[in-house]
Design a protein around this motif. Structure first.
Motif, PDB file in Angstrom:
ATOM      1  N   LYS A  81       0.810  -1.214   0.238  1.00 17.54           N
ATOM      2  CA  LYS A  81       0.175  -0.030   0.001  1.00 17.54           C
ATOM      3  C   LYS A  81       0.812   1.238  -0.108  1.00 17.54           C
ATOM      4  CE  LYS A  81      -1.994  -1.395   3.972  1.00 17.54           C
ATOM      5  NZ  LYS A  81      -1.275  -2.443   4.232  1.00 17.54           N
ATOM      6  N   THR A  82       1.790   1.404   0.885  1.00 23.62           N
ATOM      7  CA  THR A  82       2.558   2.495   0.842  1.00 23.62           C
ATOM      8  C   THR A  82       3.615   2.723  -0.002  1.00 23.62           C
ATOM      9  OG1 THR A  82       2.545   2.437   3.463  1.00 23.62           O
ATOM     10  CG2 THR A  82       4.367   3.497   2.642  1.00 23.62           C
ATOM     11  N   THR A  83       3.882   1.659  -0.670  1.00 26.21           N
ATOM     12  CA  THR A  83       4.767   1.544  -2.047  1.00 26.21           C
ATOM     13  C   THR A  83       3.736   2.304  -2.879  1.00 26.21           C
ATOM     14  OG1 THR A  83       6.026  -0.260  -0.948  1.00 26.21           O
ATOM     15  CG2 THR A  83       6.230   0.501  -3.460  1.00 26.21           C
ATOM     16  N   LEU A 196      -3.208   9.752   1.304  1.00 23.74           N
ATOM     17  CA  LEU A 196      -3.463   9.551   2.772  1.00 23.74           C
ATOM     18  C   LEU A 196      -2.795   8.315   3.177  1.00 23.74           C
ATOM     19  CD1 LEU A 196      -7.050  11.249   3.237  1.00 23.74           C
ATOM     20  CD2 LEU A 196      -4.740  12.019   4.190  1.00 23.74           C
ATOM     21  N   ASP A 197      -1.798   8.262   3.873  1.00 19.57           N
ATOM     22  CA  ASP A 197      -1.358   6.710   4.405  1.00 19.57           C
ATOM     23  C   ASP A 197      -1.560   6.454   5.725  1.00 19.57           C
ATOM     24  OD1 ASP A 197      -0.099   4.535   4.343  1.00 19.57           O
ATOM     25  OD2 ASP A 197       1.944   5.361   3.911  1.00 19.57           O
ATOM     26  N   GLU A 198      -2.419   5.817   5.979  1.00 22.38           N
ATOM     27  CA  GLU A 198      -2.911   5.376   7.444  1.00 22.38           C
ATOM     28  C   GLU A 198      -3.184   6.535   8.212  1.00 22.38           C
ATOM     29  OE1 GLU A 198      -2.404   1.673   8.670  1.00 22.38           O
ATOM     30  OE2 GLU A 198      -1.614   0.800   6.844  1.00 22.38           O
ATOM     31  N   PRO A 199      -3.642   7.479   7.905  1.00 18.58           N
ATOM     32  CA  PRO A 199      -3.829   8.859   8.689  1.00 18.58           C
ATOM     33  C   PRO A 199      -4.344   8.730  10.004  1.00 18.58           C
ATOM     34  CG  PRO A 199      -5.376   8.925   7.131  1.00 18.58           C
ATOM     35  CD  PRO A 199      -4.600   7.843   6.684  1.00 18.58           C
TER      36      PRO A 199
HETATM   37 MG   LIG Z   1       2.360   1.163   5.019  1.00 17.89          MG
END
Ligand SMILES: [Mg+2]
Ligand SMILES: Nc1ncnc2c1ncn2[C@@H]1O[C@H](COP(=O)(O)OP(=O)(O)O)[C@@H](O)[C@H]1O
Length: 413
Positions: A81-83, A196-199
């Motif tokens: 996901k983050t990638t 938004l990364d796991e905000p």
């Molecule tokens: Mg991540």
């Protein structure tokens, strides 16, 4: 201008000593904020591959976000996901594939040419600045005049419900408030795309719920194309226009929350979103239906082909099964599987009833099904509305489980 950024980052780095990513996260957040002239736009990631050494973080990753849409990437930790988010922002170089934003190919372009703003899991704010200064800073580094910066920053803090907290420093604010400031800073530049990364993951449960509603309200109000990453399915269902369920570097299925729940395309998706029972079934003519506990159940499109095997597992949601008490001497019970109630979880409007299918009693049901194998799991969860729940239902009660004619996914046994 770069000097003042570096200086601010250094100061933050010192103040935040001990914070895992402190200065680095701030630097990245700012590099995403710099220089963008924005018009709303859609986003495409096409056949993107990205490896870290031997680890394939993204493998033939495809995603198409419509202008103004909020798409959630949902998946377990480590699925990429983050990638995906960082690749879109230009914080990672991809190995191959194409990234298009607002109709422009941005593959290989630096972060500051992509018109994006990112809100990170860890707060990426300057502790030595007030809320207003933090939000204004993102505009300042793009060369916006001082008074305009302050005006716009104030407007954004109003938007996130912090209009009266302008002068507070970060250590005077709660985690939820800090994440609102980060959101205000990201939105201040009117980005083409908000990332938004796991905000919400660092916040406690109650704040998480109220802030996710807030993020969705603001996103709809501003019409910002948004990619939101989370591992929390409830959060995903609550905010998304569409959810992309990720598995091992790819999107396994992307659909509106309701479609994803009602017509999952794979067992992975069916079991990842919501609860599901694995019931033994037999395909009927053409593979459009299966016989489950003596009842006909329609099958969703992606079910196994008729040709592949007559014996299947049907993935039925708890609310797709009904239940009746078996009483001695009473008339004919409905066709279904005999079972015993193990536990009842009364949740107010609904009740979840855990049952153990009685193998001996349900044997005759399978007699008509040649070569039928016993259920892989004999434990079945049924969800009833409070109104449907028989008054005498107790643990130990003898019941009949009757599958409802609700479309379900059939997979190989
Ligand atoms: Mg991540
Ligand atoms: N900088 C990196 N160096 C090496 N491996 C990485 C790096 N970033 C991510 N990975 C690996 O890539 C995979 C996907 O990671 P990530 O995109 O962070 O997943 P998620 O955000 O879904 O938890 C994981 O196996 C992770 O360990």
């Amino acid at each position: 201008m770069n000097e003042s950024v570096n200086e601010a980052v250094e100061v933050a780095g010192h103040t935040e000593a001990g914070h895992r990513h402190g200065a680095e996260t701030i630097r990245e957040a700012l590099s995403v904020l710099r220089e963008s002239d924005s018009v709303g736009g859609g986003v495409q990631l096409q056949q993107v591959h990205k490896s870290y050494g031997g680890v394939k973080a993204l493998e033939n990753f495809n995603l198409d976000i419509r202008p103004g849409e909020l798409v959630v990437l949902l998946g377990r930790s480590g699925c990429g996901k983050t990638t995906a988010l960082r690749s879109l922002a230009g914080l990672e170089d991809i190995d191959s594939g194409r990234i298009v934003v607002g109709g422009h190919d941005v593959t290989g372009l630096p972060t500051n040419k992509r018109d994006m703003a990112m809100v990170f899991q860890a707060y990426s704010l300057f502790p030595h600045m007030t809320a207003l200064q933090n939000v204004a800073f993102g505009l300042q580094i793009r060369g916006v005049g001082r008074s305009e910066c302050r005006r716009r920053a104030g407007e954004m803090l109003d938007l996130v419900g912090l209009g009266d907290q302008n002068a507070k420093f970060m250590h005077q604010m709660s985690g939820g408030q800090q994440q609102r400031v980060a959101l205000a800073r990201a939105l201040a530049i009117s980005p083409k795309v908000l990332l938004l990364d796991e905000p919400l993951s660092a916040l406690d449960a109650k704040v998480r719920v109220s802030l996710r509603e807030e993020i969705r309200r603001i996103q709809l109000e501003t019409g910002t194309t948004t990619l939101f990453v989370t591992h929390d399915q409830e959060e995903a269902l609550a905010v998304a226009d569409r959810i992309g369920v990720m598995n091992a570097g790819r999107i396994e299925q992307i659909d509106a929350p309701r479609k994803l729940y009602q017509s999952p395309r794979s067992e992975f998706v069916a079991t990842f979103i919501g609860l599901t029972n694995r019931l033994p079934g037999t395909l009927l003519g053409g593979g459009k239906e299966a016989l489950v506990f003596g009842q006909r159940v329609p099958l969703v499109e992606s079910s196994v082909n008729a040709g592949s095997s007559a014996e299947v597992s049907v993935l039925a949601r708890p609310e797709s099964i009904s239940l009746a008490l078996r009483q001695e001497g009473s008339g004919a019970a409905p066709t279904g599987a005999n079972a015993t109630v193990e536990r009842i979880h009364f949740l107010g409007p609904v009740a979840r009833v855990e049952c153990l299918v009685d193998a001996a009693v349900s044997e005759p049901l399978r007699a008509g099904v040649s070569g039928a194998t016993p259920a892989s799991a004999s434990s079945v969860v049924v969800q009833l509305s409070a109104a449907e729940m028989p008054v005498e239902l107790r643990p130990g009660a003898d019941v009949v489980l009757v599958p409802r004619p609700v479309p379900a996914l059939a997979v190989g046994r």
